[in-house]
Motif scaffolding. Structure first.
Motif, short mmCIF file in Angstrom:
data_model
loop_
_atom_site.label_atom_id
_atom_site.label_comp_id
_atom_site.label_asym_id
_atom_site.label_seq_id
_atom_site.Cartn_x
_atom_site.Cartn_y
_atom_site.Cartn_z
N MET A 168 0.89 -1.22 -0.20
CA MET A 168 -0.01 -0.10 -0.28
C MET A 168 0.75 1.26 -0.03
SD MET A 168 -2.48 1.17 3.11
CE MET A 168 -3.14 -0.26 3.19
N CYS A 169 0.48 2.46 -0.68
CA CYS A 169 1.18 3.53 -0.80
C CYS A 169 0.19 4.53 -0.98
CB CYS A 169 2.14 3.49 -1.86
SG CYS A 169 3.07 5.12 -1.79
N MET A 170 0.03 5.55 0.14
CA MET A 170 -0.63 6.71 0.09
C MET A 170 -0.21 7.96 0.17
SD MET A 170 -4.18 5.30 -0.23
CE MET A 170 -5.10 6.80 0.76
N ILE A 171 0.92 8.16 -0.24
CA ILE A 171 1.69 9.31 0.21
C ILE A 171 1.23 10.31 -0.81
CG2 ILE A 171 3.52 9.05 -1.65
CD1 ILE A 171 5.24 9.86 0.49
N ASP A 172 0.56 10.25 -1.85
CA ASP A 172 -0.09 11.09 -3.04
C ASP A 172 -1.61 11.24 -2.72
OD1 ASP A 172 -0.38 8.58 -3.95
OD2 ASP A 172 -0.36 9.13 -5.90
N GLU A 173 -1.99 10.50 -1.74
CA GLU A 173 -3.49 10.46 -1.33
C GLU A 173 -3.99 10.85 -0.07
OE1 GLU A 173 -5.62 10.56 -3.65
OE2 GLU A 173 -4.83 9.34 -5.25
N LEU A 174 -2.99 11.48 0.99
CA LEU A 174 -3.03 11.85 2.17
C LEU A 174 -3.91 12.84 2.54
CD1 LEU A 174 0.83 11.76 3.64
CD2 LEU A 174 -1.15 10.07 3.81
N GLU A 175 -4.42 13.69 1.69
CA GLU A 175 -4.94 15.00 1.98
C GLU A 175 -6.22 14.84 2.65
OE1 GLU A 175 -6.43 19.38 -0.21
OE2 GLU A 175 -5.28 17.84 -1.45
N GLU A 176 -7.08 13.92 2.14
CA GLU A 176 -8.47 13.63 2.63
C GLU A 176 -8.22 13.26 4.20
OE1 GLU A 176 -11.76 12.00 0.36
OE2 GLU A 176 -10.54 11.79 -1.08
N LEU A 177 -7.25 12.23 4.35
CA LEU A 177 -7.02 11.87 5.91
C LEU A 177 -6.57 12.76 6.65
CD1 LEU A 177 -5.09 8.26 4.87
CD2 LEU A 177 -7.52 8.71 5.61
N LEU A 178 -5.55 13.59 6.34
CA LEU A 178 -5.19 14.84 7.25
C LEU A 178 -6.11 15.97 7.29
CD1 LEU A 178 -1.40 15.22 5.49
CD2 LEU A 178 -2.34 13.93 7.65
N GLU A 179 -6.97 16.01 6.25
CA GLU A 179 -8.19 17.20 6.50
C GLU A 179 -9.05 16.58 7.47
OE1 GLU A 179 -10.26 20.59 5.98
OE2 GLU A 179 -8.00 19.98 5.12
N ALA A 180 -9.35 15.40 7.46
CA ALA A 180 -10.40 14.80 8.18
C ALA A 180 -9.99 14.77 9.81
CB ALA A 180 -10.61 13.27 7.74
N GLY A 181 -8.60 14.91 10.06
CA GLY A 181 -8.15 14.93 11.23
C GLY A 181 -7.67 13.38 11.78
N ILE A 182 -7.46 12.39 10.93
CA ILE A 182 -7.24 11.19 11.29
C ILE A 182 -5.91 11.37 12.36
CG2 ILE A 182 -6.12 9.12 10.64
CD1 ILE A 182 -8.88 9.12 9.76
N ASP A 183 -6.01 10.90 13.48
CA ASP A 183 -5.05 11.10 14.62
C ASP A 183 -3.79 10.50 14.51
OD1 ASP A 183 -6.97 12.50 16.86
OD2 ASP A 183 -8.13 10.57 16.01
N ALA A 184 -3.74 9.35 13.73
CA ALA A 184 -2.40 8.73 13.52
C ALA A 184 -2.46 7.83 12.07
CB ALA A 184 -1.98 7.76 14.68
N ILE A 185 -1.38 7.92 11.39
CA ILE A 185 -0.89 7.03 10.30
C ILE A 185 0.13 6.20 10.43
CG2 ILE A 185 -2.21 8.58 8.76
CD1 ILE A 185 0.61 9.58 7.80
N ARG A 186 0.25 5.04 9.87
CA ARG A 186 1.13 4.11 10.12
C ARG A 186 1.83 3.61 8.95
NH1 ARG A 186 0.33 -1.58 13.43
NH2 ARG A 186 -0.41 -0.15 14.91
N VAL A 187 3.41 3.65 8.94
CA VAL A 187 3.88 2.97 7.80
C VAL A 187 4.69 1.57 8.54
CG1 VAL A 187 6.14 2.95 6.87
CG2 VAL A 187 4.96 4.99 6.76
N GLU A 188 3.98 0.54 7.67
CA GLU A 188 4.34 -0.74 8.19
C GLU A 188 5.66 -1.36 7.65
OE1 GLU A 188 4.81 -3.46 10.32
OE2 GLU A 188 2.74 -2.84 10.50
N GLY A 189 6.58 -1.65 8.61
CA GLY A 189 7.93 -2.00 8.16
C GLY A 189 8.26 -3.37 8.21
#
Length: 308
Positions: free
Chosen positions: A226-247
């Protein structure tokens, strides 16, 4: 509240490097308590890492999201007491035994609800919130609209995975590896002796599904990242509290660079959404250049139905 960037490290040195790369928090633990960790961390390592992290204004979370049989429940209290003494910043759980133990020992560490596939609506998130959870890590099979609707109605913080592999299957038994290896079926286990490189290979689709078996059973992962780096705007605008990068299953250097790029994207959006929109394709291309050829990028289920 600023959106938090959480990453799963392989070891203590990797965790410190991830902090330098921009991670706000790391998720660590031991396989006997937590599911599908990128690395194994002893209590002593967790204690040392937490002390160092707090000096840098960073956070350390611990995974206790396994499902426990009777013979493992007695180990919860001493482990959680130690985590409380170390002042870790949160415990991820899926089994109510963790909440019961939390209450019995008077633990003060915040609890984060993490049940993988079943975290699919805000009613359930709020149910666990009423019982002590302060955050819900949502299922990866949800669409963008569903995630935002949950955030709008949840009484707890909301966390979402935005990058890396996702688990497609878990059995409590070492089931699939034995079945395909000894029955000679179409899917074979490659690299059986090297747990880190074990995959199920689907010749028809030319897909490789990472797989490993541990004390919690058999785990099979998606053939894509999964890669959402170019689709973060809606998540950040919605105030999602935390996002995770799985290593998990990733090279240390790959996870470090991906973390830097996501932090850059988040800071760009915070300072100028317009500038983020201008640069987001370049950020995606930078990750694309890092990506192993056999691991194509996609957007998970953010924009499609939850079918594989």
């Amino acid at each position: 509240m600023t959106t938090e960037l959480i990453v799963t490290p392989k070891n203590a040195a990797h965790a410190l490097a991830l902090f330098d790369a921009g991670a706000d928090a790391v998720l660590v633990g031991e396989q006997k308590f937590g599911l599908r960790l990128a690395g194994e961390f002893s209590l002593e390592e967790i204690a040392t890492l937490t002390t160092t992290a707090h000096k840098q204004n960073k956070k350390v979370y611990v995974a206790m999201n396994a499902l426990y049989h009777n013979d493992r429940v007695e180990a919860l209290a001493p482990y959680m007491k130690a985590l409380n003494d170390y002042h870790v910043d949160g415990i991820y759980f899926g089994d109510p035994a963790v909440i019961m133990t939390h209450r019995e020992i008077g633990n003060e560490v915040p609890l984060f609800w993490n049940t993988e596939q079943t975290a699919t609506n805000y009613f359930t998130a709020n149910y666990w919130g009423e019982r002590g959870a302060s955050r819900a890590y949502l299922a990866r099979e949800l669409s963008m609209d569903e995630l935002i609707e949950i955030k709008e109605n949840a009484d707890v913080q909301v966390e979402v995975q935005v990058h890396g592999m996702t688990c497609m299957f878990q059995s409590k038994r070492p089931l699939l590896g034995h079945y395909y290896l000894y029955q000679g079926k179409a899917l074979q286990v490659e690299g059986r002796d090297a747990q880190g490189s074990m995959v199920l290979y689907d010749k028809e689709r030319d897909n490789r599904y990472p797989i490993y078996e541990d004390g919690n059973g058999t785990h099979i992962f998606s053939p894509n990242d999964m890669c959402m780096i170019d689709e973060l705007e809606e998540l950040l605008e919605a105030g999602i509290d935390a996002i995770r990068v799985e290593g998990i299953f990733q090279e240390d250097t790959y996870t470090l660079e991906v973390t830097r790029l996501y932090k850059q994207a988040m800071e760009l959006y915070a300072s100028s959404p317009k500038e983020y929109r201008t640069e987001k394709n370049n950020l995606f291309k930078a990750i694309e250049e890092l990506q192993p050829k056999h691991r194509p990028l996609d957007t998970g289920f953010f924009f499609k139905e939850s079918v594989y």
